[in-house]
Design an enzyme around this catalytic site. Structure first.
Site, PDB file in Angstrom:
ATOM      1  N   GLU A 252      10.684   6.352   5.541  1.00 48.09           N
ATOM      2  CA  GLU A 252       9.494   6.709   4.755  1.00 48.09           C
ATOM      3  C   GLU A 252       8.280   6.954   5.646  1.00 48.09           C
ATOM      4  O   GLU A 252       7.439   7.797   5.348  1.00 48.09           O
ATOM      5  CB  GLU A 252       9.180   5.624   3.725  1.00 48.09           C
ATOM      6  CG  GLU A 252      10.139   5.575   2.542  1.00 48.09           C
ATOM      7  CD  GLU A 252      11.336   4.669   2.788  1.00 48.09           C
ATOM      8  OE1 GLU A 252      11.541   4.238   3.940  1.00 48.09           O
ATOM      9  OE2 GLU A 252      12.075   4.391   1.819  1.00 48.09           O
TER      10      GLU A 252
ATOM     11  N   PHE B 266      12.582  -6.893  -8.602  1.00 45.07           N
ATOM     12  CA  PHE B 266      13.279  -6.330  -7.447  1.00 45.07           C
ATOM     13  C   PHE B 266      12.512  -5.113  -6.929  1.00 45.07           C
ATOM     14  O   PHE B 266      12.145  -4.227  -7.696  1.00 45.07           O
ATOM     15  CB  PHE B 266      14.713  -5.940  -7.824  1.00 45.07           C
ATOM     16  CG  PHE B 266      15.444  -5.282  -6.690  1.00 45.07           C
ATOM     17  CD1 PHE B 266      15.737  -5.989  -5.528  1.00 45.07           C
ATOM     18  CD2 PHE B 266      15.824  -3.953  -6.768  1.00 45.07           C
ATOM     19  CE1 PHE B 266      16.399  -5.384  -4.475  1.00 45.07           C
ATOM     20  CE2 PHE B 266      16.488  -3.336  -5.713  1.00 45.07           C
ATOM     21  CZ  PHE B 266      16.768  -4.059  -4.561  1.00 45.07           C
ATOM     22  N   GLN B 267      12.266  -5.095  -5.648  1.00 44.90           N
ATOM     23  CA  GLN B 267      11.505  -4.027  -4.984  1.00 44.90           C
ATOM     24  C   GLN B 267      10.123  -3.829  -5.597  1.00 44.90           C
ATOM     25  O   GLN B 267       9.604  -2.717  -5.654  1.00 44.90           O
ATOM     26  CB  GLN B 267      12.296  -2.705  -4.959  1.00 44.90           C
ATOM     27  CG  GLN B 267      13.552  -2.803  -4.087  1.00 44.90           C
ATOM     28  CD  GLN B 267      14.161  -1.463  -3.733  1.00 44.90           C
ATOM     29  OE1 GLN B 267      14.104  -0.522  -4.517  1.00 44.90           O
ATOM     30  NE2 GLN B 267      14.770  -1.375  -2.554  1.00 44.90           N
TER      31      GLN B 267
ATOM     32  N   LYS C 135       8.267   3.076 -13.256  1.00 44.82           N
ATOM     33  CA  LYS C 135       9.476   3.825 -13.568  1.00 44.82           C
ATOM     34  C   LYS C 135       9.560   4.230 -15.042  1.00 44.82           C
ATOM     35  O   LYS C 135       9.942   5.360 -15.359  1.00 44.82           O
ATOM     36  CB  LYS C 135      10.712   2.967 -13.197  1.00 44.82           C
ATOM     37  CG  LYS C 135      12.020   3.699 -13.341  1.00 44.82           C
ATOM     38  CD  LYS C 135      13.178   2.860 -12.803  1.00 44.82           C
ATOM     39  CE  LYS C 135      14.468   3.670 -12.843  1.00 44.82           C
ATOM     40  NZ  LYS C 135      15.599   2.914 -12.258  1.00 44.82           N
TER      41      LYS C 135
ATOM     42  N   MET D 275       0.700   3.588  29.080  1.00 38.91           N
ATOM     43  CA  MET D 275      -0.728   3.302  28.968  1.00 38.91           C
ATOM     44  C   MET D 275      -0.991   1.802  29.105  1.00 38.91           C
ATOM     45  O   MET D 275      -1.962   1.385  29.736  1.00 38.91           O
ATOM     46  CB  MET D 275      -1.275   3.837  27.642  1.00 38.91           C
ATOM     47  CG  MET D 275      -2.780   3.756  27.523  1.00 38.91           C
ATOM     48  SD  MET D 275      -3.623   4.652  28.846  1.00 38.91           S
ATOM     49  CE  MET D 275      -3.946   6.236  28.053  1.00 38.91           C
TER      50      MET D 275
END
Lengths: 567, 159
Positions: free
Chosen positions: A51, A113-114, A163, A474
């Site tokens: 993602e 969930f999630q 959802k 760096m």
């Protein structure tokens, strides 16, 4: 448009906004939307393999075109993975809309969930965010999200959609226009302030144009060039403004700041009038604030009022869009006495001759600066260059001959390693006719290397030039300078076989350790229609110079002597 | 840097009535380490806006930055940095019924208030006054052994 589901509305809204490419990754809470994506032909969806990469790709797409980038993720970990990408877009003011799935409304607040509080987490790193409460408000929210993302000072907007709302059926009426009474960006600068600023320019002896990324966002480069040309006032660019003036422009001194060149930093230290256009006085630019532009009055043009007076006291504040302000200023500068600034330009040109941007080349080993200049010679004005974060990024900014805005795409504000490769994928998708090269390091490239698969699957032939010094370069450089060479956790001697890694994902790999091999590999890579890794062995202990040590005054630079051969 | 003296400041923020607007404002303060001394919110009659009054402390430079940052929030309509204002705060205090009720009643009347509730064991008074005077009232009321004092937070209106 009639009755449809929330998921359909999302697709219809994207099409109505002119979106042609969506970068994303499906999951439970966003599945209804993906089901509609499957059924439609209005836009394509690119399945990135993480993602974070999807958001960076949307970011690269947006920066290459100026259009709003769109990314889509699921709830919970899908969203949290996206946060780094959103924060990257936020600090560099990229117009972007991120659509995230959320658990159904009945589960919100139950540790489902999630489930994670996406609007809570993203509040400090979005321009604005929405949790959609009902199907009825969904079209308006989507319309507002795009409007907010692209107007004023652009930025990412998150739309978090439960959802069950994507399943609900309702009437779809996509609004034609937006009216948010509390959000009215200022585009036109104050007339009186502009007049005063013009007077200041006319009476200055040593004025300096300080050009920032806002010029790129505002598509104002042509006007800036016209301004410089008309007045013959010298200019410095920030990291985000590379390409605004064009590499060959005799009025361009170069980049200023921590790794700016001598003439640019001295110009800022000695100028009597800073004309700041779309820049925000970042600490990497100013160095020690009390010594910054100490002898100068400051004109600050910025569309974001909060940037003005945030770090330095401003004498001529102008809130507005750079394009609009320059349009108002230019006619007032007719007949400006360009000879007036000649002795100032002479001083600065002398500084450039004294300490030009330089490095000592080698016949035995590839110097990273050489590699970047060579890319410039071989692909030059056409290519889009993205970068990751670290030494290679600074060398690219210093040495690549950037010729136009939107040619240079990097994570300047947040400094996100792993940005370059997915951003290159987004830029290439937006500009398929351009050569797109990601200049990266052996540290950064591993942070989104799964995108090899994405690039292969969709035949997006971006070239990754890995300047490989087997170090987190760096940080190593700082350890050399400031930590008595204790190289704590920066030695990256243990490495993957980059060539085989690329091949295993359907790409092409090149091992390069001589200049001849470099030319051959790059020329070959340009011809290929596949993603490439060019693993370029460079000398290990090259430093990025000049360097202003953190917190020091801009005029106190460590200048290049050549590499010190620490081995 | 000039204007670095920390002074008490009161600002009014006019916002759209949205579910998350208050958290946007408070997290802006929290993220930058600005302190909120008191905060009140109530809907503005006959509109879809609310009025938030925030009392805080800071230099004028800091306040300028706070004001601009608040302005940047999409649902914020207006930010007023009060200079010439009428400022009031309300407080409720509960005393045991055994205390000297006449004294308590006189005290609260002196601070723009009075008795609002009397029960079997407790008496409740309400006063509304300037924040400084509210402080004095609370100090003065200590001798009557208040069992509970609830301050309402500042509301202000520009003169």
């Amino acid at each position: 448009m009639g009755q449809m589901s929330g998921a359909q509305m999302i697709c219809e809204a994207l099409i109505a906004e002119g979106v042609t490419t969506v970068f994303g990754y499906p999951g439970g809470a966003i599945m209804h939307v993906y089901d509609e994506i499957y059924k439609q032909n209005g836009f394509e969806h690119i399945l990135n393999r993480h993602e974070q990469a999807a958001v960076h790709a949307a970011d690269g797409y947006a920066r290459a075109t100026g259009e709003v980038g769109v990314a889509m993720v699921t709830s919970g970990p899908g969203f949290t993975n996206a946060v780094t990408g959103i924060a990257t877009a936020y600090t560099d003011s990229t117009p972007m809309v991120v659509i995230s799935g959320q658990v159904p409304r009945s589960l919100i607040g139950t540790d489902g969930f999630q489930e994670i509080d996406a609007v809570g987490i993203s509040r400090p790193c979005t321009k604005h965010n929405f949790l959609v409460h009902s199907l009825k408000e969904l079209p308006r929210v989507l319309k507002e999200a795009f409007y907010i993302a692209r107007s004023g000072r652009p930025g990412p907007v998150l739309v978090d959609i439960p959802k069950d709302i994507t399943v609900d059926i309702g009437e779809f009426n996509y609004p034609d226009s937006v009216d948010i009474p509390t959000y009215k960006p200022t585009y036109k600068g104050n007339k009186r302030q502009i007049e005063k600023a013009v007077e200041a320019i006319k009476s200055a002896k040593k004025p300096l144009l300080y050009l920032g990324g806002g010029i790129v966002l505002s598509n104002a480069s042509e006007l800036v060039r016209e301004f410089a040309n008309k007045t013959q006032i010298p200019a410095v660019e920030t990291l985000m403004a590379r390409g605004v003036m064009g590499a060959d422009n005799p009025l361009l001194l170069g980049m200023l700041g921590m790794h700016g060149n001598y003439a640019s930093n001295m110009a800022m230290s000695e100028t009597d009038l800073v004309i700041s256009l779309g820049a925000r006085f970042d600490d990497r630019v100013t160095g020690k604030l009390s010594e910054f532009a100490k002898y100068a009055d400051i004109i600050h043009v910025d569309i974001d009022a909060a940037n003005i007076g945030k770090l330095v006291d401003v004498d001529y504040p102008i809130v507005g869009d750079v394009t609009e302000v320059l349009k108002a200023m230019l006619p007032q500068l007719n007949g400006v006495d360009t000879a007036r600034y000649k002795s100032w330009r002479d001083v600065l040109n002398h500084y450039n001759e004294l300490h030009p941007q330089s490095y000592i080349d080698s016949d035995e080993v590839i110097k990273p600066q050489w590699a970047i200049e060579r890319i410039g010679e071989l692909v030059g004005k056409d290519a889009i260059i993205t970068s990751d974060v670290g030494q290679h990024q600074m060398w690219a900014a210093q040495h690549y001959p950037f010729d136009r805005p939107r040619q240079w795409i990097n994570s300047g504000g947040l400094g996100t390693m792993g940005f370059g490769f997915p951003a290159a994928i987004g830029a290439k998708r937006a500009c398929p006719d351009k050569i797109v090269i990601n200049i990266t390091g052996d540290g950064s490239i591993l942070m989104n290397m799964q995108e090899l698969v994405t690039a292969s699957e969709y035949k997006i032939p971006v070239i990754n030039v890995i300047l490989n010094n087997h170090f987190l370069g760096m940080v190593r450089q700082w350890q050399t300078f400031f930590y008595e060479k204790r190289y704590s956790e920066t030695d990256l001697s243990f490495q993957p076989n980059f060539k085989a890694l690329a091949q295993s994902c359907g790409g092409i790999g090149y091992d390069v350790s001589t200049k001849e091999e470099f030319d051959e590999a790059l020329k070959d890579a340009i011809k290929q229609d596949r993603v490439c890794f060019m693993n370029v062995q460079t000398n290990r202990f090259e430093d990025v110079l000049p360097m202003v040590p953190s917190g020091g005054a801009l005029f106190n630079m460590m200048l290049p002597e050549t590499t010190k051969g620490d081995e | 840097m000039k204007n670095h003296i920390d002074e008490r400041r009161v600002i009014s923020v006019i916002v759209m009535n949205e579910s998350s607007v208050l958290s946007r404002i408070t997290s802006l303060f929290a993220a930058r380490g600005y302190n909120i001394e008191s905060l009140t919110v109530a809907p503005i009659p006959n509109s879809d806006m609310s009025h938030i009054t925030i009392a805080t402390k800071g230099s004028s430079r800091l306040m300028e930055q706070v004001t601009k940052q608040l302005h940047k929030l999409i649902p914020v309509y207006k930010v007023i940095e009060h200079e010439e204002m009428v400022e009031k705060e309300m407080v409720l205090a509960k005393f045991p019924i055994a205390e000297n009720l006449a004294d308590i009643s006189v005290l609260s009347a002196a601070y723009n208030g009075g008795v609002v509730n009397v029960g079997e064991e407790m008496i409740i008074v309400m006063v509304a006054d300037e924040p400084k005077r509210i402080k004095h009232f609370i100090e003065a009321s200590q001798r009557y052994n208040p069992c509970e004092v609830v301050r309402g937070g500042v509301v202000a209106i520009e003169r």
